[in-house]
Scaffold this motif. Structure first.
Motif, PDB file in Angstrom:
ATOM      1  N   PRO A  42       0.814  -1.210   0.000  1.00  0.00           N
ATOM      2  CA  PRO A  42       0.000   0.000   0.000  1.00  0.00           C
ATOM      3  C   PRO A  42       0.848   1.261   0.000  1.00  0.00           C
ATOM      4  N   GLY A  43       0.241   2.349  -0.350  1.00  0.00           N
ATOM      5  CA  GLY A  43       0.866   3.664  -0.206  1.00  0.00           C
ATOM      6  C   GLY A  43       0.519   4.222   1.166  1.00  0.00           C
ATOM      7  N   GLY A  44       0.670   5.537   1.301  1.00  0.00           N
ATOM      8  CA  GLY A  44       0.347   6.152   2.582  1.00  0.00           C
ATOM      9  C   GLY A  44       1.528   6.146   3.549  1.00  0.00           C
ATOM     10  N   PRO A  47       2.804   2.263   6.043  1.00  0.00           N
ATOM     11  CA  PRO A  47       3.745   1.230   5.591  1.00  0.00           C
ATOM     12  C   PRO A  47       5.208   1.675   5.584  1.00  0.00           C
ATOM     13  N   THR A  69      -0.516  -1.298  -4.493  1.00  0.00           N
ATOM     14  CA  THR A  69      -1.924  -1.723  -4.559  1.00  0.00           C
ATOM     15  C   THR A  69      -2.739  -0.700  -5.347  1.00  0.00           C
ATOM     16  N   ASP A  70      -2.162   0.488  -5.420  1.00  0.00           N
ATOM     17  CA  ASP A  70      -2.852   1.581  -6.096  1.00  0.00           C
ATOM     18  C   ASP A  70      -1.875   2.732  -6.249  1.00  0.00           C
ATOM     19  N   ARG A  72      -1.557   7.160  -7.384  1.00  0.00           N
ATOM     20  CA  ARG A  72      -2.189   8.407  -7.755  1.00  0.00           C
ATOM     21  C   ARG A  72      -1.726   8.755  -9.164  1.00  0.00           C
ATOM     22  N   ASN A  82       2.879   6.786  -5.071  1.00  0.00           N
ATOM     23  CA  ASN A  82       3.150   5.615  -4.219  1.00  0.00           C
ATOM     24  C   ASN A  82       4.342   4.829  -4.728  1.00  0.00           C
ATOM     25  N   GLY A 131      -3.754  -0.917   3.295  1.00  0.00           N
ATOM     26  CA  GLY A 131      -3.998   0.056   4.347  1.00  0.00           C
ATOM     27  C   GLY A 131      -5.486   0.375   4.314  1.00  0.00           C
ATOM     28  N   VAL A 132      -5.935   1.182   5.256  1.00  0.00           N
ATOM     29  CA  VAL A 132      -7.343   1.604   5.291  1.00  0.00           C
ATOM     30  C   VAL A 132      -7.385   3.099   5.574  1.00  0.00           C
ATOM     31  N   HIS A 137     -11.823   3.718   2.751  1.00  0.00           N
ATOM     32  CA  HIS A 137     -11.302   3.197   1.472  1.00  0.00           C
ATOM     33  C   HIS A 137     -10.131   2.271   1.752  1.00  0.00           C
ATOM     34  N   THR A 138      -9.847   1.429   0.765  1.00  0.00           N
ATOM     35  CA  THR A 138      -8.640   0.617   0.828  1.00  0.00           C
ATOM     36  C   THR A 138      -8.051   0.559  -0.569  1.00  0.00           C
ATOM     37  N   SER A 140      -7.087   2.091  -3.706  1.00  0.00           N
ATOM     38  CA  SER A 140      -7.838   3.299  -4.075  1.00  0.00           C
ATOM     39  C   SER A 140      -9.246   2.911  -4.481  1.00  0.00           C
ATOM     40  N   ARG A 175      -6.972   8.181  -9.571  1.00  0.00           N
ATOM     41  CA  ARG A 175      -6.115   7.044  -9.168  1.00  0.00           C
ATOM     42  C   ARG A 175      -6.247   5.897 -10.134  1.00  0.00           C
ATOM     43  N   LYS A 198      -9.431   3.900  13.488  1.00  0.00           N
ATOM     44  CA  LYS A 198      -9.414   2.963  12.363  1.00  0.00           C
ATOM     45  C   LYS A 198      -9.706   1.539  12.829  1.00  0.00           C
TER      46      LYS A 198
HETATM   47  C1  6PG Z   1      -3.010   5.579  -0.815  1.00  0.00           C
HETATM   48  C2  6PG Z   1      -3.027   4.259  -0.106  1.00  0.00           C
HETATM   49  C3  6PG Z   1      -4.233   4.220   0.779  1.00  0.00           C
HETATM   50  C4  6PG Z   1      -3.699   4.109   2.190  1.00  0.00           C
HETATM   51  C5  6PG Z   1      -4.715   4.572   3.176  1.00  0.00           C
HETATM   52  C6  6PG Z   1      -4.101   4.632   4.579  1.00  0.00           C
HETATM   53  O1  6PG Z   1      -2.668   5.660  -1.990  1.00  0.00           O
HETATM   54  O2  6PG Z   1      -3.291   6.565  -0.104  1.00  0.00           O
HETATM   55  O3  6PG Z   1      -2.821   3.167  -0.857  1.00  0.00           O
HETATM   56  O4  6PG Z   1      -5.144   3.208   0.518  1.00  0.00           O
HETATM   57  O5  6PG Z   1      -3.329   2.763   2.462  1.00  0.00           O
HETATM   58  O6  6PG Z   1      -5.146   5.868   2.787  1.00  0.00           O
HETATM   59  O7  6PG Z   1      -3.051   5.564   4.555  1.00  0.00           O
HETATM   60  P1  6PG Z   1      -2.161   5.818   5.890  1.00  0.00           P
HETATM   61  O8  6PG Z   1      -1.379   4.575   6.082  1.00  0.00           O
HETATM   62  O9  6PG Z   1      -1.306   7.007   5.510  1.00  0.00           O
HETATM   63  O10 6PG Z   1      -3.132   6.092   6.991  1.00  0.00           O
END
Ligand code: 6PG
Length: 233
Positions: A42-44, A47, A69-70, A72, A82, A131-132, A137-138, A140, A175, A198
């Motif tokens: 995941p991004g964000g 991780p 996983t996704d 932008r 990401n 991530g969530v 959302h999970t 994108s 996305r 969360k």
């Molecule tokens: C993204 C991620 C997204 C991320 C969640 C949680 O592109 O933003 O893939 O799904 O997992 O938004 O983000 P955090 O870990 O920063 O809370």
């Protein structure tokens, strides 16, 4: 009924150590069994410390392919990308980092391009790590006009383009995302989340399953395997 296995940690560092170890084991098992590994990460922010610890693992990284996983729809040079963060963490290991974005502005065409690229890879994933978001959302997979397509894409439709609606205030861009089908066909589905809000959101989404109003609940509702959930205070 979604079968969730929870692991709780006192802080993000403790979770990062444990999750990096678990993912290292998943990769090693895939390499032993099939000589290669394909994982989606995941991004964000959550991780990032896990990427750093995992990248130190002594693995045959040149046989590992890592996809987001996704992503932008921004240039690779943009720090909201990401795959940029994934590349910074994992290219030095010798792993193959596989971008799914392209410089196509039309998000639907970008989704088709991402899907064509992913069809070059040997699915199913060994790991779909999610991530969530605070809105449920999970990847994108967001609420909005593209939610049904993300949830109901047939096997083999690995990715689609998404225009979140409502648009998240922090990253207001279109996305590309893995579909529910691509995520749930993974050999292991693992989620990392932090904070009480969360945890409550995810517990509720799991309890509501298919009737959940949250994308994460709708994604997990069709899971046939236990979901590993790692949560830190
Ligand atoms: C993204 C991620 C997204 C991320 C969640 C949680 O592109 O933003 O893939 O799904 O997992 O938004 O983000 P955090 O870990 O920063 O809370």
């Amino acid at each position: 009924m979604i079968e969730a296995e929870w692991w709780d940690y006192d802080d993000a560092d403790e979770m990062a150590d444990a999750v990096a170890g678990d993912i290292g084991f998943i990769i090693e098992s895939a390499l032993d069994a099939r000589g290669e590994a394909l994982i989606a990460v995941p991004g964000g922010r959550t991780p990032l410390p896990i990427y750093q610890r995992l990248a130190k693992a002594k693995l045959n990284w040149k046989k590992v392919t890592i996809i987001p996983t996704d992503d932008r729809l921004v240039p690779l040079s943009d720090d909201r990308s990401n795959v940029r963060a994934i590349a910074q963490a994992f290219l030095p290991t010798g792993a193959r980092v596989f971008p799914i974005t392209s410089d196509i502005d039309d998000y639907k065409l970008a989704g088709n391009s991402a899907n064509a690229k992913l069809n070059e890879l040997k699915f199913p994933l060994d790991l779909a790590w999610l991530g969530v978001g605070g809105d449920g959302h999970t990847a994108s997979i967001f609420d909005g006009p593209d939610l049904d397509e993300a949830l109901n894409a047939p096997k083999g439709r690995h990715a689609i383009g998404v225009m979140p609606d409502p648009m998240p205030s922090d990253v207001p861009v279109a996305r590309v995302t893995l579909t529910r089908s691509a995520i749930l066909s993974a050999r292991t589905v693992l989620i990392t989340v932090t904070g009480d809000a969360k945890k409550a959101l995810l517990e509720g989404a799991i309890a509501d399953g298919q009737s959940s109003k949250l994308p994460i609940g709708r994604v997990l509702a069709e899971a046939e395997q236990p979901i590993d959930i790692h949560w830190s205070a």
